[in-house]
Design a protein around this motif. Structure first.
Motif, PDB file in Angstrom:
ATOM      1  N   VAL A  29       0.843  -1.190   0.000  1.00  0.00           N
ATOM      2  CA  VAL A  29       0.000   0.000   0.000  1.00  0.00           C
ATOM      3  C   VAL A  29       0.881   1.244   0.000  1.00  0.00           C
ATOM      4  O   VAL A  29       1.808   1.349   0.803  1.00  0.00           O
ATOM      5  CB  VAL A  29      -0.929   0.012   1.243  1.00  0.00           C
ATOM      6  CG1 VAL A  29      -1.788   1.265   1.253  1.00  0.00           C
ATOM      7  CG2 VAL A  29      -1.779  -1.244   1.293  1.00  0.00           C
ATOM      8  N   ALA A  30       0.584   2.174  -0.911  1.00  0.00           N
ATOM      9  CA  ALA A  30       1.342   3.427  -0.986  1.00  0.00           C
ATOM     10  C   ALA A  30       0.365   4.590  -1.151  1.00  0.00           C
ATOM     11  O   ALA A  30      -0.518   4.544  -1.998  1.00  0.00           O
ATOM     12  CB  ALA A  30       2.317   3.400  -2.160  1.00  0.00           C
ATOM     13  N   VAL A  31       0.538   5.614  -0.307  1.00  0.00           N
ATOM     14  CA  VAL A  31      -0.288   6.820  -0.436  1.00  0.00           C
ATOM     15  C   VAL A  31       0.257   7.620  -1.612  1.00  0.00           C
ATOM     16  O   VAL A  31       1.436   7.968  -1.655  1.00  0.00           O
ATOM     17  CB  VAL A  31      -0.258   7.659   0.858  1.00  0.00           C
ATOM     18  CG1 VAL A  31      -1.010   8.973   0.673  1.00  0.00           C
ATOM     19  CG2 VAL A  31      -0.846   6.867   2.019  1.00  0.00           C
ATOM     20  N   ASN A  32      -0.619   7.916  -2.583  1.00  0.00           N
ATOM     21  CA  ASN A  32      -0.228   8.698  -3.755  1.00  0.00           C
ATOM     22  C   ASN A  32      -0.497  10.188  -3.584  1.00  0.00           C
ATOM     23  O   ASN A  32       0.182  11.013  -4.176  1.00  0.00           O
ATOM     24  CB  ASN A  32      -0.986   8.222  -5.002  1.00  0.00           C
ATOM     25  CG  ASN A  32      -0.386   6.974  -5.588  1.00  0.00           C
ATOM     26  OD1 ASN A  32       0.625   6.485  -5.109  1.00  0.00           O
ATOM     27  ND2 ASN A  32      -1.001   6.435  -6.619  1.00  0.00           N
ATOM     28  N   THR A  46      -7.729  11.376   0.098  1.00  0.00           N
ATOM     29  CA  THR A  46      -6.483  10.618   0.085  1.00  0.00           C
ATOM     30  C   THR A  46      -6.601   9.518  -0.959  1.00  0.00           C
ATOM     31  O   THR A  46      -7.580   8.755  -0.950  1.00  0.00           O
ATOM     32  CB  THR A  46      -6.187   9.996   1.469  1.00  0.00           C
ATOM     33  OG1 THR A  46      -6.085  11.044   2.429  1.00  0.00           O
ATOM     34  CG2 THR A  46      -4.896   9.199   1.464  1.00  0.00           C
ATOM     35  N   ALA A  47      -5.621   9.447  -1.847  1.00  0.00           N
ATOM     36  CA  ALA A  47      -5.571   8.401  -2.866  1.00  0.00           C
ATOM     37  C   ALA A  47      -4.488   7.405  -2.483  1.00  0.00           C
ATOM     38  O   ALA A  47      -3.356   7.785  -2.194  1.00  0.00           O
ATOM     39  CB  ALA A  47      -5.286   9.000  -4.235  1.00  0.00           C
ATOM     40  N   VAL A  48      -4.860   6.121  -2.482  1.00  0.00           N
ATOM     41  CA  VAL A  48      -3.957   5.052  -2.073  1.00  0.00           C
ATOM     42  C   VAL A  48      -3.871   4.022  -3.192  1.00  0.00           C
ATOM     43  O   VAL A  48      -4.889   3.585  -3.729  1.00  0.00           O
ATOM     44  CB  VAL A  48      -4.492   4.372  -0.785  1.00  0.00           C
ATOM     45  CG1 VAL A  48      -3.620   3.206  -0.375  1.00  0.00           C
ATOM     46  CG2 VAL A  48      -4.593   5.380   0.340  1.00  0.00           C
ATOM     47  N   LEU A 118      -4.931  -1.618  -7.617  1.00  0.00           N
ATOM     48  CA  LEU A 118      -6.172  -0.925  -7.301  1.00  0.00           C
ATOM     49  C   LEU A 118      -5.840   0.486  -6.819  1.00  0.00           C
ATOM     50  O   LEU A 118      -4.894   0.670  -6.039  1.00  0.00           O
ATOM     51  CB  LEU A 118      -6.879  -1.699  -6.182  1.00  0.00           C
ATOM     52  CG  LEU A 118      -8.107  -1.110  -5.532  1.00  0.00           C
ATOM     53  CD1 LEU A 118      -9.300  -1.261  -6.468  1.00  0.00           C
ATOM     54  CD2 LEU A 118      -8.397  -1.828  -4.220  1.00  0.00           C
ATOM     55  N   LEU A 119      -6.607   1.472  -7.250  1.00  0.00           N
ATOM     56  CA  LEU A 119      -6.498   2.835  -6.726  1.00  0.00           C
ATOM     57  C   LEU A 119      -7.727   3.070  -5.859  1.00  0.00           C
ATOM     58  O   LEU A 119      -8.855   2.947  -6.335  1.00  0.00           O
ATOM     59  CB  LEU A 119      -6.452   3.868  -7.849  1.00  0.00           C
ATOM     60  CG  LEU A 119      -6.402   5.320  -7.385  1.00  0.00           C
ATOM     61  CD1 LEU A 119      -5.075   5.623  -6.692  1.00  0.00           C
ATOM     62  CD2 LEU A 119      -6.620   6.263  -8.557  1.00  0.00           C
ATOM     63  N   HIS A 130      -6.076   6.820  10.765  1.00  0.00           N
ATOM     64  CA  HIS A 130      -6.048   5.398  10.403  1.00  0.00           C
ATOM     65  C   HIS A 130      -7.169   5.130   9.405  1.00  0.00           C
ATOM     66  O   HIS A 130      -8.337   5.053   9.787  1.00  0.00           O
ATOM     67  CB  HIS A 130      -6.210   4.508  11.640  1.00  0.00           C
ATOM     68  CG  HIS A 130      -5.035   4.558  12.544  1.00  0.00           C
ATOM     69  ND1 HIS A 130      -4.923   5.464  13.576  1.00  0.00           N
ATOM     70  CD2 HIS A 130      -3.899   3.826  12.555  1.00  0.00           C
ATOM     71  CE1 HIS A 130      -3.779   5.271  14.186  1.00  0.00           C
ATOM     72  NE2 HIS A 130      -3.127   4.302  13.586  1.00  0.00           N
ATOM     73  N   LEU A 131      -6.798   5.008   8.133  1.00  0.00           N
ATOM     74  CA  LEU A 131      -7.807   4.766   7.113  1.00  0.00           C
ATOM     75  C   LEU A 131      -8.288   3.323   7.130  1.00  0.00           C
ATOM     76  O   LEU A 131      -9.430   3.039   6.789  1.00  0.00           O
ATOM     77  CB  LEU A 131      -7.243   5.108   5.730  1.00  0.00           C
ATOM     78  CG  LEU A 131      -6.834   6.557   5.515  1.00  0.00           C
ATOM     79  CD1 LEU A 131      -6.281   6.745   4.109  1.00  0.00           C
ATOM     80  CD2 LEU A 131      -7.992   7.492   5.780  1.00  0.00           C
ATOM     81  N   THR A 132      -7.408   2.398   7.525  1.00  0.00           N
ATOM     82  CA  THR A 132      -7.732   0.970   7.512  1.00  0.00           C
ATOM     83  C   THR A 132      -7.272   0.340   8.821  1.00  0.00           C
ATOM     84  O   THR A 132      -6.146   0.568   9.255  1.00  0.00           O
ATOM     85  CB  THR A 132      -7.026   0.273   6.328  1.00  0.00           C
ATOM     86  OG1 THR A 132      -7.440   0.914   5.119  1.00  0.00           O
ATOM     87  CG2 THR A 132      -7.372  -1.185   6.250  1.00  0.00           C
TER      88      THR A 132
END
Length: 136
Positions: A29-32, A46-48, A118-119, A130-132
């Motif tokens: 997982v990487a925050v874009n 926030t796009a991940v 997946l985006l 904490h998004l997840t």
């Protein structure tokens, strides 16, 4: 004695094999992108990017209570189940969404031989860090 030990091992081995199936490879997982929304006070976008190796999967999890999520399959295929709604396979170019407080029971690569990407775009309260969160 040797026969008794052999008999015990013969009985135990099938149970040992069932006890711990091999875990699927984990996702990366990487925050874009992440930015407060100036026209929506108290919210951020926030796009991940989530990359699954062949056979890869995420552990069951839930998202921040404020999170509305738009998910777009960039490549490969993703199998997803949200809120007990049954599994669905999404292919590259397809999308789905999750409502705030959703539980994500299944999120995995639909292929054992090809990677998938997946985006996920979150609209979330600015203070949610904490998004997840994994379900244990």
């Amino acid at each position: 004695m040797k026969r008794t030990l052999f008999s015990l091992l013969s009985l135990a081995l099938p149970f040992a094999a069932m006890a711990a199936p091999p875990a699927a490879p984990e996702e990366h997982v990487a925050v874009n992108f992440s930015h407060d929304l100036p026209n929506v006070p108290g919210k951020k976008l926030t796009a991940v990017e989530v990359t699954y190796p062949p056979g890869g999967a995420s552990a069951p999890h839930h998202h921040a209570g404020s999170a509305f999520i738009y998910a777009y399959v960039v490549s490969g295929s993703i199998v997803s189940e949200v809120n007990g709604g049954g599994e669905h396979t999404y292919k590259a170019g397809e999308s789905f969404y999750e409502t705030p407080g959703s539980a994500h029971q299944v999120s995995r690569n639909g292929s054992k031989t090809e990677p998938a990407k997946l985006l996920a775009v979150f609209v979330v309260d600015s203070q949610d860090t904490h998004l997840t969160t994994p379900d244990h």
